[in-house]
Design an enzyme around this catalytic site. Sequence first.
Site, PDB file in Angstrom:
ATOM      1  N   GLN A   1     -11.357 -16.746  -0.735  1.00  0.00           N
ATOM      2  CA  GLN A   1     -11.370 -17.863  -1.677  1.00  0.00           C
ATOM      3  C   GLN A   1     -10.114 -18.719  -1.496  1.00  0.00           C
ATOM      4  O   GLN A   1      -9.111 -18.252  -0.948  1.00  0.00           O
ATOM      5  CB  GLN A   1     -11.437 -17.339  -3.109  1.00  0.00           C
ATOM      6  CG  GLN A   1     -12.629 -16.461  -3.407  1.00  0.00           C
ATOM      7  CD  GLN A   1     -12.554 -15.840  -4.783  1.00  0.00           C
ATOM      8  OE1 GLN A   1     -11.786 -16.266  -5.641  1.00  0.00           O
ATOM      9  NE2 GLN A   1     -13.335 -14.791  -4.997  1.00  0.00           N
TER      10      GLN A   1
ATOM     11  N   SER B   1       0.790  -1.235   0.000  1.00  0.00           N
ATOM     12  CA  SER B   1       0.000   0.000   0.000  1.00  0.00           C
ATOM     13  C   SER B   1       0.817   1.276   0.000  1.00  0.00           C
ATOM     14  O   SER B   1       0.251   2.366  -0.133  1.00  0.00           O
ATOM     15  CB  SER B   1      -0.959   0.009   1.187  1.00  0.00           C
ATOM     16  OG  SER B   1      -2.022  -0.895   0.951  1.00  0.00           O
TER      17      SER B   1
ATOM     18  N   GLY C   1       2.841  -0.532   4.112  1.00  0.00           N
ATOM     19  CA  GLY C   1       2.277  -1.435   3.114  1.00  0.00           C
ATOM     20  C   GLY C   1       2.510  -2.887   3.467  1.00  0.00           C
ATOM     21  O   GLY C   1       3.547  -3.242   4.037  1.00  0.00           O
ATOM     22  N   THR C   2       1.537  -3.721   3.152  1.00  0.00           N
ATOM     23  CA  THR C   2       1.680  -5.169   3.280  1.00  0.00           C
ATOM     24  C   THR C   2       1.155  -5.816   2.005  1.00  0.00           C
ATOM     25  O   THR C   2       0.362  -5.222   1.276  1.00  0.00           O
ATOM     26  CB  THR C   2       0.878  -5.725   4.472  1.00  0.00           C
ATOM     27  OG1 THR C   2      -0.514  -5.483   4.249  1.00  0.00           O
ATOM     28  CG2 THR C   2       1.282  -5.059   5.769  1.00  0.00           C
TER      29      THR C   2
ATOM     30  N   TYR D   1     -10.674   1.904   5.226  1.00  0.00           N
ATOM     31  CA  TYR D   1      -9.548   1.675   4.330  1.00  0.00           C
ATOM     32  C   TYR D   1      -9.956   0.729   3.205  1.00  0.00           C
ATOM     33  O   TYR D   1     -10.471  -0.358   3.449  1.00  0.00           O
ATOM     34  CB  TYR D   1      -8.390   1.079   5.121  1.00  0.00           C
ATOM     35  CG  TYR D   1      -7.080   1.052   4.396  1.00  0.00           C
ATOM     36  CD1 TYR D   1      -6.186   2.109   4.511  1.00  0.00           C
ATOM     37  CD2 TYR D   1      -6.715  -0.036   3.612  1.00  0.00           C
ATOM     38  CE1 TYR D   1      -4.966   2.096   3.856  1.00  0.00           C
ATOM     39  CE2 TYR D   1      -5.503  -0.056   2.956  1.00  0.00           C
ATOM     40  CZ  TYR D   1      -4.631   1.008   3.084  1.00  0.00           C
ATOM     41  OH  TYR D   1      -3.422   0.979   2.429  1.00  0.00           O
ATOM     42  N   SER D   2      -9.700   1.146   1.961  1.00  0.00           N
ATOM     43  CA  SER D   2     -10.137   0.351   0.813  1.00  0.00           C
ATOM     44  C   SER D   2      -9.190   0.552  -0.358  1.00  0.00           C
ATOM     45  O   SER D   2      -9.071   1.661  -0.895  1.00  0.00           O
ATOM     46  CB  SER D   2     -11.563   0.749   0.402  1.00  0.00           C
ATOM     47  OG  SER D   2     -11.916   0.138  -0.822  1.00  0.00           O
TER      48      SER D   2
END
Length: 369
Positions: free
Chosen positions: A119, A54, A306-307, A150-151
Amino acid sequence: MADRLDTLVARDGIPGVAAEVTGPDCGRWTVARGVADRETGRPMRTEDRLRIGSITKTFTATVVVQLAAEGRIALDAPVERHLPGLIRGNGYDGRRITVRQLLQHTSGLPDHVDAIAGQPLKEWRLRHYEPRELVALALTLPHPESTWSYSTTNYVLAGLIVEQVTGHRVEAEVNRRIVRPLGLRDTYWPGDRTGIQGPHSHSYFPDPDPGPDSNPGAPDGSPLRDGTTWNMTIGGAGGALVSTPADLDRFYRGLFGGRLLPARWLAEMKRTVPADPQRLWPGARYGLGLISSPLSCGGQWWGHGGTVPGGHRALGAVGPDGSGVALALTRVPDTDRAEEEFLAAIDTALCRTRNESGHPDDNPHQETT
């Protein structure tokens, strides 16, 4: 700071960590601990590339704000102006969402990642996703309960707006406007390439289906799987970039040093709202692709973390005196204690550059164990 990195490796089970710090008095120094590759035992290095997740959002937001500074985008204009009809259905309406709200995570849109991550891993780990496909997946999800949510979908949409305004994909605009001018030689968009080009660290995540031959990776003996191979079109303009600690430090210092935006428009990026502490951490606020967080020595740092699903974790930040830090981990901290240590490493680095002359650790330059 080196002690904090030692703790992340020895106590918290992070295979490898690396950091670069720059300051007005201490110059540039780097430190690394652990291994970049658990199979070969190759030591971690600050020169290693990694997926920055991110942190990509700051790059995309910077381009959007550059276009606003050029008069080509109005931050408070509705998304519908640039992407007519794309956000419609299930109670979502692009006529009532602004560009600013996308960048600030106040759009009320859910995150497409939530529609995918549940999934089976084999169904999506190596799969290509188109940006509009990701948006469509997000619109099937329930509405977020909080005002700030957060999106990554917000930034997929921001990338589509850049494409609509410029006629070029967001990747090309980031390269032209940021990567090349700042000389970020190790920063690139992987596209559908599932490996990382050049020297890089591997990334690791808890094995969801461990077998009898699984390789223990955490202090509690839980197994880890190598997550380096991944198709990051799932993140797109909100999470796909590859970089290094050095490039991240150069990027954030360039941004806050006035090399990418006039002061007025950088101030727009720094207009923040409170962030959800459960999604980030206590005290964090969110601007336009930027996080602000208080420092123990006073003031705040600006940057982004970020991940990625495969396990890389990174953060780049700039302190009040213009000092910078970039930190890379080969596994996402999975306990509150490990996450606190990760954030404390940022705090320690930036506070020491303000309070001490010379190098912040006893042994400057590159340290690797």
